[in-house]
Design a protein around this motif. Structure first.
Motif, PDB file in Angstrom:
ATOM      1  N   ILE A  89       0.823  -1.035   0.047  1.00  0.00           N
ATOM      2  CA  ILE A  89      -0.051   0.083   0.033  1.00  0.00           C
ATOM      3  C   ILE A  89       0.867   1.169  -0.001  1.00  0.00           C
ATOM      4  O   ILE A  89       2.009   1.206   0.372  1.00  0.00           O
ATOM      5  CB  ILE A  89      -0.904   0.036   0.939  1.00  0.00           C
ATOM      6  N   LYS A  90       0.303   2.296  -0.224  1.00  0.00           N
ATOM      7  CA  LYS A  90       0.839   3.553  -0.541  1.00  0.00           C
ATOM      8  C   LYS A  90       2.287   3.710  -1.701  1.00  0.00           C
ATOM      9  O   LYS A  90       3.007   4.356  -1.642  1.00  0.00           O
ATOM     10  CB  LYS A  90       1.537   3.852   0.698  1.00  0.00           C
ATOM     11  N   GLN A  91       2.069   2.448  -2.591  1.00  0.00           N
ATOM     12  CA  GLN A  91       3.309   2.227  -3.344  1.00  0.00           C
ATOM     13  C   GLN A  91       4.653   2.295  -2.739  1.00  0.00           C
ATOM     14  O   GLN A  91       5.694   2.630  -3.045  1.00  0.00           O
ATOM     15  CB  GLN A  91       3.309   3.266  -4.555  1.00  0.00           C
ATOM     16  N   LEU A  92       4.636   1.666  -1.562  1.00  0.00           N
ATOM     17  CA  LEU A  92       5.958   1.546  -0.670  1.00  0.00           C
ATOM     18  C   LEU A  92       6.897   0.532  -1.263  1.00  0.00           C
ATOM     19  O   LEU A  92       6.089  -0.463  -1.801  1.00  0.00           O
ATOM     20  CB  LEU A  92       5.618   1.432   0.700  1.00  0.00           C
ATOM     21  N   LYS A  93       8.139   0.913  -1.392  1.00  0.00           N
ATOM     22  CA  LYS A  93       8.792  -0.045  -1.762  1.00  0.00           C
ATOM     23  C   LYS A  93       9.007  -1.519  -1.208  1.00  0.00           C
ATOM     24  O   LYS A  93       8.927  -1.356   0.150  1.00  0.00           O
ATOM     25  CB  LYS A  93      10.406   0.481  -2.177  1.00  0.00           C
ATOM     26  N   GLU A  94       9.271  -2.391  -1.880  1.00  0.00           N
ATOM     27  CA  GLU A  94       9.329  -3.750  -0.956  1.00  0.00           C
ATOM     28  C   GLU A  94      10.857  -4.037  -0.609  1.00  0.00           C
ATOM     29  O   GLU A  94      11.131  -4.999   0.294  1.00  0.00           O
ATOM     30  CB  GLU A  94       8.988  -4.891  -1.977  1.00  0.00           C
ATOM     31  N   SER A  95      11.752  -3.418  -1.061  1.00  0.00           N
ATOM     32  CA  SER A  95      13.251  -3.202  -0.513  1.00  0.00           C
ATOM     33  C   SER A  95      13.745  -2.128  -0.205  1.00  0.00           C
ATOM     34  O   SER A  95      13.393  -1.230  -1.067  1.00  0.00           O
ATOM     35  CB  SER A  95      14.053  -4.164  -1.423  1.00  0.00           C
ATOM     36  N   LEU A  96      14.109  -1.900   0.948  1.00  0.00           N
ATOM     37  CA  LEU A  96      14.848  -0.576   1.334  1.00  0.00           C
ATOM     38  C   LEU A  96      16.157  -0.374   1.623  1.00  0.00           C
ATOM     39  O   LEU A  96      16.640  -1.494   2.249  1.00  0.00           O
ATOM     40  CB  LEU A  96      13.871  -0.053   2.703  1.00  0.00           C
ATOM     41  N   GLY A  97      16.774   0.545   1.452  1.00  0.00           N
ATOM     42  CA  GLY A  97      18.095   0.776   1.760  1.00  0.00           C
ATOM     43  C   GLY A  97      18.911   0.521   0.595  1.00  0.00           C
ATOM     44  O   GLY A  97      18.453  -0.409  -0.386  1.00  0.00           O
ATOM     45  N   HIS A  98      20.252   0.982   0.540  1.00  0.00           N
ATOM     46  CA  HIS A  98      21.163   0.261  -0.507  1.00  0.00           C
ATOM     47  C   HIS A  98      22.425  -0.599  -0.113  1.00  0.00           C
ATOM     48  O   HIS A  98      22.726  -1.434  -1.054  1.00  0.00           O
ATOM     49  CB  HIS A  98      22.031   1.686  -0.723  1.00  0.00           C
ATOM     50  N   GLU A  99      22.642  -0.548   1.233  1.00  0.00           N
ATOM     51  CA  GLU A  99      23.388  -1.744   1.724  1.00  0.00           C
ATOM     52  C   GLU A  99      22.695  -2.293   2.928  1.00  0.00           C
ATOM     53  O   GLU A  99      21.903  -1.703   3.716  1.00  0.00           O
ATOM     54  CB  GLU A  99      24.818  -0.951   2.222  1.00  0.00           C
TER      55      GLU A  99
END
Length: 714
Positions: free
Chosen positions: A604-614
């Protein structure tokens, strides 16, 4: 004890003699000698110095102790284990001393004397003889090495006292001049010296150890270069982020910035660039030019047309001389569609082909107010569209991955379905809310994002109340509303500025308001008043604007804004204003694309399913992870959907865990022991870190511009 029985027998014999003696003397006066101390107790022998566990750096050691109730002139003998080492008859005031030679090593020393064949033994002590000067060595760094941390490690004798002198000098006699700092070696002899203020560059460290025996070793030194800076991928990449119409035979190029040379071992470099689509890696050759610090990836075979490719710059393949690995970098590009000439370009090219308009519009047969061709009212079966956005069907008829690429995540559960025209009026197309279908492709605007023009009107003389003053934008008022007959000529004026609504990401975002204006064009206070479910996000980004950037650079020089440090006032305004450490130009707000997927998401809210770069974290949020909040706006009550308290905390802590990094900046770890946190374990983060009169306002505030925590009054 045997000796105790003997002593009792002796006492009885003495008593019998005394009785007989008294009888013989009669009434004559008797004088007793009372200087036999402790005659009624057992003898006792102790070693007082040294004590067990002591060290000695001399091999001739003096042992001393005390005795009680020892017969006079009784010799005391010292033993090293079972070996006799020395004897003395000199006992003064019950104190004895013996000097004995001992070899290097550990010795168990006891003292003893003999009374009528009974051996009286002292307490044993363990004594270590160590006359060898302690050596001190450097583990990291070795002399001439690079060091990628501010910790210097070495070894010496176990539990020795180590002294460090950093960047000291030597006088003409070789004496080290400077400030010495003490550290201690552990039981294995390892020691660590840390200096958080040690600067990047060349240094010399001196080290000296004093062991437990007091031996002061020779000074050792090492010269090294401190380099804790990780290699950075410069923003000038190719293909550019989100670039379209990329050749089917491209060469991926990145340039690396680092203080030292990269490890050019081919096995390492071969891991530096990964190109993939739909999870499938693309085979290619990787080369590194150590003169330009440029790394290139060339696919072995032509890429597929109308396909989105993902580029990963991997830390595993970019490692410098100090063994610092590069910051990761991700971006994507889309290849060109069908070969040129096979199909007309439906976007632009109107001067070359007047029939281009007919690709989308039907002048006479369409019932749609936009004259959209009725033959395109039905989308392909695999494309899921909202019923009130039928105009998007034409876009998706080509953008299905055949003629043109399918928008990323378009088939997910939650898609972006806003439908607002450039002037803010309702539209029948969500695609056209962000993209201008009438533009032709250009390198500066490869995704054909909505554009506008601005012009600064000068005040008229005499004043014309119908003429606007100051800067006006076509996003607010179309030029044709006043310049109907001469708008083309007016727009050609050099003072008219053409601008694209930016949707900047990691390679291009500075972090100012205008970087995200494509989103903020709708997500602002004005639209919140007009449309349901529109949130005011713009107010959380308005303290850093292009105008502020210009004012700063007028004073401090070109490009100085991107090199500045974040001010205290900026941090107070938003905790999501950061300065990138990975080579990105970001020195402001986190891009929208770091938390939201542009076209759609299963969250929901088009939130990303993967967060962060490292240390990337997974995040999932379905409809049941939200709650409905009713808010009175003016005289109208509206419903807003926000994350539940528990899911909101989970979202925040996906980054605020002390390990996940974004743009090279690690999120501050949530401290559950902090009193404000322990007192409110079930509250949403916005309870303390958001601002606003309603729960909805606080939720949006905490998500986009979190503030320093303040516990609201009950």
């Amino acid at each position: 004890m045997r000796y105790s029985g003997l002593l009792n027998k002796t006492k009885f014999q003495v008593l019998v003699i005394l009785v007989l003696f008294i009888q013989l003397l009669g009434n004559q006066q008797i004088f007793f000698i009372t200087n036999v101390k402790g005659a009624a107790t057992d003898p006792k022998l102790t070693i007082d110095t040294p004590i067990t566990g002591d060290f000695s750096k001399v091999t001739n050691v003096t042992i001393s102790g005390t005795v009680e109730n020892m017969p006079p002139e009784t010799p005391i003998t010292l033993y090293d284990g079972t070996e006799e080492k020395g004897t003395t008859n000199d006992v003064i005031d019950n104190i004895w001393t013996i000097s004995i030679p001992l070899a290097e090593g550990i010795h168990t020393i006891t003292a003893g004397f003999d009374v009528d064949g009974v051996q009286i033994i002292s307490n044993p002590i363990e004594l270590t003889i160590d006359s060898t000067l302690p050596n001190i060595t450097f583990i990291n760094p070795s002399n001439g090495d690079y060091l990628n941390s501010r910790s210097i490690e070495g070894t010496t004798e176990p539990s020795a006292a180590v002294k460090i002198c950093m960047d000291c000098t030597e006088d003409s006699e070789g004496k080290v001049i400077g400030t010495w700092v003490s550290v201690n070696a552990d039981s294995m002899g390892k020691w660590v010296y840390q200096d958080s203020k040690l600067t990047e560059g060349s240094h010399t460290v001196y080290a000296n150890a004093t062991d437990l025996a007091g031996n002061n070793g020779n000074i050792n030194k090492a010269t090294f270069i401190l380099d804790t800076l990780r290699p950075q991928v410069l923003p000038d990449i190719f293909p550019k982020q989100d670039m379209t119409q990329v050749s089917l035979n491209p060469t991926i190029r990145v340039k690396i910035s680092d203080a030292t040379a990269l490890n050019d071992n081919q096995d390492v470099i071969s891991k530096s660039i990964n190109l993939s689509h739909d999870g499938i890696n693309v085979d290619g050759t990787i080369n590194y030019n150590n003169l330009t610090n440029e790394i290139t990836f060339t696919p072995l075979n032509p890429l597929s047309p109308s396909t989105k490719y993902n580029v990963l710059i991997s830390p595993l393949g970019i490692i410098d001389s100090a063994e610092n690995s590069a910051f990761p970098r991700f971006w994507s590009f889309t290849t060109v569609g069908t070969a040129p000439g096979e199909h007309q370009n439906p976007h632009g090219s109107y001067t070359n082909n007047v029939n281009t308009c007919g690709n989308c519009h039907n002048t006479h047969a369409s019932k749609d107010p936009e004259l959209i061709s009725p033959k395109m009212e039905t989308a392909p079966e695999q494309i899921v569209q909202k019923e009130n956005l039928a105009s998007d069907n034409y876009c998706m008829a080509c953008h299905d991955g055949t003629v043109a690429p399918l928008p990323e995540n378009r088939l997910t559960a939650h898609t972006h379905n806003a439908a607002v025209k450039i002037d803010g009026k309702p539209s029948g197309s969500s695609c056209a809310s962000c993209h201008n279908p009438h533009l032709d492709w250009s390198e500066k605007n490869p995704n054909m994002a909505q554009d506008h023009i601005t012009y600064k009107h000068l005040p008229s003389d005499p004043v014309d109340p119908n003429k606007p003053t100051e800067e006006i934008s076509s996003k607010e008022q179309l030029c044709e509303s006043c310049h109907e007959n001469d708008s083309a000529e007016r727009i050609a004026n050099p003072a008219v500025e053409y601008r694209v609504f930016k949707y900047s990401k990691s390679s291009t975002a500075i972090g100012i308001y205008e970087d995200y204006e494509l989103c903020l064009r709708c997500h602002n206070g004005d639209f919140k008043q007009k449309y349901e479910k529109i949130a005011d996000i713009a107010s959380h980004y308005n303290n850093l604007t292009e105008e502020i950037k210009k004012q700063y650079e007028d004073i401090n020089g070109q490009s100085s804004f991107s090199n500045r440090e974040i001010t205290v006032e900026e941090k107070d305004f938003s905790g999501h204003i950061i300065k990138a450490q990975d080579g990105s130009p970001l020195v402001g707000y986190l891009p929208c694309a770091e938390c939201h997927d542009t076209h759609g998401s299963n969250n929901i809210k088009q939130l990303k399913e993967s967060l962060g770069h490292e240390s990337v974290q997974s995040f999932n949020a379905v409809d049941t992870d939200s709650k409905i909040i009713k808010v009175l706006i003016g005289s109208t009550e509206r419903e807003f959907k926000i994350l539940t308290d528990s899911k909101g905390r989970e979202f925040c802590m996906a980054c605020h865990n002390g390990t996940t990094a974004i743009y090279g900046v690690t999120g501050q770890k949530y401290d559950s022991t902090r009193i404000q946190h322990s007192d409110n374990p079930d509250k949403a983060c916005s309870y303390c870190h958001g601002r606003g009169e309603t729960e909805v306002e606080r939720a949006f505030s905490a998500a986009h511009a979190p503030k320093q925590g303040i516990v609201p009054e009950p």
